[in-house]
Design a protein around this motif. Structure first.
Motif, PDB file in Angstrom:
ATOM      1  N   MET A 265      33.379  50.269  34.845  1.00 33.80           N
ATOM      2  CA  MET A 265      34.515  50.982  35.367  1.00 33.80           C
ATOM      3  C   MET A 265      34.622  50.805  36.884  1.00 33.80           C
ATOM      4  SD  MET A 265      35.927  52.201  32.650  1.00 33.80           S
ATOM      5  CE  MET A 265      37.175  53.191  33.368  1.00 33.80           C
ATOM      6  N   ALA A 266      33.517  50.529  37.527  1.00 34.12           N
ATOM      7  CA  ALA A 266      33.555  50.363  38.982  1.00 34.12           C
ATOM      8  C   ALA A 266      34.357  49.128  39.379  1.00 34.12           C
ATOM      9  CB  ALA A 266      32.137  50.251  39.531  1.00 34.12           C
ATOM     10  N   LEU A 267      34.540  48.193  38.469  1.00 28.24           N
ATOM     11  CA  LEU A 267      35.254  46.962  38.792  1.00 28.24           C
ATOM     12  C   LEU A 267      36.751  47.061  38.547  1.00 28.24           C
ATOM     13  CD1 LEU A 267      32.704  44.421  37.287  1.00 28.24           C
ATOM     14  CD2 LEU A 267      32.825  45.298  39.617  1.00 28.24           C
ATOM     15  N   VAL A 268      37.205  48.146  37.933  1.00 20.00           N
ATOM     16  CA  VAL A 268      38.630  48.349  37.678  1.00 20.00           C
ATOM     17  C   VAL A 268      39.276  48.891  38.946  1.00 20.00           C
ATOM     18  CG1 VAL A 268      40.325  49.584  36.283  1.00 20.00           C
ATOM     19  CG2 VAL A 268      38.207  48.798  35.237  1.00 20.00           C
ATOM     20  N   LYS A 269      40.349  48.266  39.364  1.00 21.54           N
ATOM     21  CA  LYS A 269      41.071  48.674  40.572  1.00 21.54           C
ATOM     22  C   LYS A 269      42.451  49.198  40.193  1.00 21.54           C
ATOM     23  CE  LYS A 269      37.808  47.082  43.201  1.00 21.54           C
ATOM     24  NZ  LYS A 269      36.823  47.974  43.713  1.00 21.54           N
ATOM     25  N   GLU A 270      43.018  50.016  41.072  1.00 26.55           N
ATOM     26  CA  GLU A 270      44.345  50.549  40.821  1.00 26.55           C
ATOM     27  C   GLU A 270      45.339  49.407  40.665  1.00 26.55           C
ATOM     28  OE1 GLU A 270      47.477  53.715  42.761  1.00 26.55           O
ATOM     29  OE2 GLU A 270      45.364  53.822  43.297  1.00 26.55           O
ATOM     30  N   GLY A 271      46.162  49.494  39.638  1.00 19.83           N
ATOM     31  CA  GLY A 271      47.147  48.458  39.361  1.00 19.83           C
ATOM     32  C   GLY A 271      46.693  47.459  38.306  1.00 19.83           C
ATOM     33  N   ASP A 272      45.406  47.444  37.973  1.00 21.40           N
ATOM     34  CA  ASP A 272      44.903  46.562  36.919  1.00 21.40           C
ATOM     35  C   ASP A 272      45.429  47.019  35.569  1.00 21.40           C
ATOM     36  OD1 ASP A 272      43.420  45.110  38.731  1.00 21.40           O
ATOM     37  OD2 ASP A 272      41.500  46.029  38.188  1.00 21.40           O
ATOM     38  N   THR A 273      45.636  46.066  34.686  1.00 23.51           N
ATOM     39  CA  THR A 273      46.042  46.378  33.324  1.00 23.51           C
ATOM     40  C   THR A 273      44.810  46.340  32.444  1.00 23.51           C
ATOM     41  OG1 THR A 273      48.180  45.337  33.710  1.00 23.51           O
ATOM     42  CG2 THR A 273      47.546  45.687  31.425  1.00 23.51           C
TER      43      THR A 273
END
Length: 68
Positions: A1-9
């Motif tokens: 989850m740390a690798l998910v950034k805002e705007g990612d699908t």
């Protein structure tokens, strides 16, 4: 989850118990290489002791592993 950034699908499939992040392998590798752990929120006191002694909640948050 740390690798998910805002705007990612992302696609979450609860039935299959999977999460798929829709970014390239190169971008994911770059994020993984640059990911730094957050500093500890607490540096002294009871909460520090708690975080060091208690297991994960998925393991019943045990404090005494000699019970089993």
């Amino acid at each position: 989850m740390a690798l998910v950034k805002e705007g990612d699908t992302i696609t979450i499939d609860a039935h299959a118990r999977s999460l798929h992040l829709h970014i390239s392998d190169e971008k994911l590798a770059h994020r993984r290489a640059n990911c730094q752990p957050l500093p500890p929120r607490y540096i002294r006191g009871v909460l520090v002791k708690y975080t060091k002694l208690v297991s994960s909640s998925s393991l019943s948050a045990l404090t005494d592993f000699n019970l089993f």
